[in-house]
Design a protein around this motif. Structure first.
Motif, PDB file in Angstrom:
ATOM      1  N   ALA A 151     181.187  31.980 -12.887  1.00 18.84           N
ATOM      2  CA  ALA A 151     181.542  32.850 -11.765  1.00 18.84           C
ATOM      3  C   ALA A 151     181.924  31.985 -10.577  1.00 18.84           C
ATOM      4  CB  ALA A 151     180.381  33.778 -11.401  1.00 18.84           C
ATOM      5  N   GLN A 152     183.032  32.331  -9.936  1.00 18.71           N
ATOM      6  CA  GLN A 152     183.485  31.580  -8.766  1.00 18.71           C
ATOM      7  C   GLN A 152     183.343  32.454  -7.518  1.00 18.71           C
ATOM      8  OE1 GLN A 152     187.322  29.580  -9.191  1.00 18.71           O
ATOM      9  NE2 GLN A 152     187.139  29.695 -11.420  1.00 18.71           N
ATOM     10  N   TYR A 153     182.679  31.907  -6.511  1.00 13.86           N
ATOM     11  CA  TYR A 153     182.448  32.633  -5.267  1.00 13.86           C
ATOM     12  C   TYR A 153     183.047  31.844  -4.102  1.00 13.86           C
ATOM     13  CZ  TYR A 153     178.838  35.044  -7.993  1.00 13.86           C
ATOM     14  OH  TYR A 153     178.156  35.760  -8.951  1.00 13.86           O
ATOM     15  N   VAL A 154     183.500  32.581  -3.096  1.00 12.09           N
ATOM     16  CA  VAL A 154     183.990  31.967  -1.857  1.00 12.09           C
ATOM     17  C   VAL A 154     183.401  32.740  -0.677  1.00 12.09           C
ATOM     18  CG1 VAL A 154     186.125  31.094  -2.859  1.00 12.09           C
ATOM     19  CG2 VAL A 154     186.070  33.397  -1.900  1.00 12.09           C
ATOM     20  N   GLN A 155     183.474  32.136   0.476  1.00 10.73           N
ATOM     21  CA  GLN A 155     183.008  32.782   1.696  1.00 10.73           C
ATOM     22  C   GLN A 155     184.183  33.460   2.406  1.00 10.73           C
ATOM     23  OE1 GLN A 155     179.813  33.069   2.985  1.00 10.73           O
ATOM     24  NE2 GLN A 155     179.180  32.235   0.996  1.00 10.73           N
ATOM     25  N   ARG A 156     184.023  34.737   2.736  1.00  8.80           N
ATOM     26  CA  ARG A 156     185.034  35.499   3.458  1.00  8.80           C
ATOM     27  C   ARG A 156     184.351  36.235   4.605  1.00  8.80           C
ATOM     28  NH1 ARG A 156     188.065  32.827   1.080  1.00  8.80           N
ATOM     29  NH2 ARG A 156     189.544  33.373  -0.587  1.00  8.80           N
ATOM     30  N   ASP A 157     184.647  35.819   5.831  1.00  6.26           N
ATOM     31  CA  ASP A 157     184.083  36.485   7.015  1.00  6.26           C
ATOM     32  C   ASP A 157     182.560  36.575   6.930  1.00  6.26           C
ATOM     33  OD1 ASP A 157     186.674  36.892   8.067  1.00  6.26           O
ATOM     34  OD2 ASP A 157     186.891  38.705   6.849  1.00  6.26           O
ATOM     35  N   GLY A 158     181.947  35.485   6.485  1.00 12.14           N
ATOM     36  CA  GLY A 158     180.498  35.428   6.409  1.00 12.14           C
ATOM     37  C   GLY A 158     179.897  36.073   5.183  1.00 12.14           C
ATOM     38  N   GLU A 159     180.733  36.596   4.269  1.00 10.83           N
ATOM     39  CA  GLU A 159     180.229  37.229   3.052  1.00 10.83           C
ATOM     40  C   GLU A 159     180.586  36.398   1.827  1.00 10.83           C
ATOM     41  OE1 GLU A 159     181.411  41.243   2.566  1.00 10.83           O
ATOM     42  OE2 GLU A 159     180.658  41.901   4.531  1.00 10.83           O
TER      43      GLU A 159
END
Length: 336
Positions: free
Chosen positions: A108-116
């Motif tokens: 699973a790949q996750y990134v940060q978007r606007d603090g989420e």
């Protein structure tokens, strides 16, 4: 798994790992987004890191045990865009079943978007360890690793060949043949498909002899590019005239056998369906000719749509117009 295992093998099979991986700049082809191929590369890099974390980096596997690390299948579903400046948090979860001869991992790949924390991709990656005939193992396999050491990656799917292959020509014969080839004609038949014959270069290969998964991901992307150009939907022209760029939502590739360095690869790219004027799914099948028969060495599917930039750096799905649907639906026939 119940058998006695070496601690490093147990770590490969049981312990999740997390790596922070930046996509390679090469994958930033349009605007600020990273393309599907390099999203799959991030998943592969995360599994490579998983092996390092367990104490078996792929160089050591090769030098000490004579085993080549091989991604034999990768399935990915893409969610959010991966930005060229993102650092992906790639979480690898072992999912190998009892008695299997391939490692299976969920990535699973996750990134940060606007603090989420936002998930941008889910992948299933399967790995085999190919026994290499070029070198001898320097030590015994650690306990529990032997089931994953295979003599070959498979024998492919064989079928009879009626056509007589034409000589390909010199090594520098460009991008290959796109029509009028008897073997491609036989493979395509009446399907809504595009065919490409091409000699695979060494830089798509590894371990001295065979095409690796990343090479087939590149072949899939190039087959799509050539197909669209043949159908009158060349990517640059469509981008300039309609403000559309292809986007991938899902991809899957499986190695059925081995494709050797500089073999002539027959790639058939078949449109399977067009869904609600938004997405189309294509299947890629890759063959070589051996001993007078066709051998399918890889197969996969990819789901495509188009994005349009409705405001600077703001993208949304485009609806396929009638001319685009007609182009995708109508094969061009160039016979031998």
């Amino acid at each position: 798994m119940s058998q006695v295992r070496d601690a490093a093998v147990a770590a490969l099979l049981d312990n999740p790992t997390t790596a922070r991986i930046r996509p390679v700049f090469e994958g930033n082809n349009i605007s600020y987004a990273i393309g599907f191929k390099h999203i799959n590369y991030v998943a592969e890099a995360a599994v490579l890191n998983h092996f390092r974390a367990a104490g078996w980096p792929v160089g050591a596997l090769y030098k000490r045990l004579g085993l080549g690390f091989e991604v034999v299948e990768i399935r990915s579903r893409l969610g959010a865009l991966l930005d060229v400046d993102d650092e992906a948090e790639a979480v690898v979860t072992p999912a190998t079943k009892e008695g299997a001869n391939e490692f299976t991992f969920k990535v699973a790949q996750y990134v940060q978007r606007d603090g989420e924390r936002v998930k941008c991709a889910d992948s299933t990656v399967r790995v085999a360890l190919r026994i290499d005939g070029h070198i001898a193992a320097q030590e015994d396999y650690p306990a529990g690793l032997e089931p994953f050491a295979v003599a070959r990656l498979g024998d492919g799917e064989r079928r009879e060949l009626a056509a007589t292959p034409r000589p390909y020509g010199l090594l520098n014969e460009g991008r290959g043949v796109f029509g009028g080839d008897p073997v491609l004609d036989e493979l395509i038949g009446e399907e809504n498909a595009f065919g490409w014959r091409w000699r695979v270069p060494y830089f798509y290969c590894h371990f001295n002899e065979r095409v690796q998964m990343s090479g087939f991901l590149r072949i899939m992307e190039e087959a799509e590019d050539l197909f669209l150009a043949e159908r009158g939907l060349a990517i640059k022209e469509v981008l300039d005239t309609r403000n559309w760029i292809p986007v991938v939502t899902q991809s899957q590739l499986r190695l059925l056998g081995e494709t050797r360095m500089e073999e002539e690869l027959y790639t058939v790219y078949t449109i399977e369906n067009i869904f609600k004027s938004l997405l189309y799914t294509a299947r890629m099948d890759c063959y070589v000719v051996r001993d007078g028969a066709l051998v399918k060495t890889a197969t996969g599917t990819i789901t495509h749509g188009y994005l349009t930039e409705h405001a600077p750096n703001q993208w949304s799905m485009a609806t396929l117009d009638e001319s685009a649907i007609e182009a995708l639906s109508t094969p061009k026939r160039v016979t031998a």
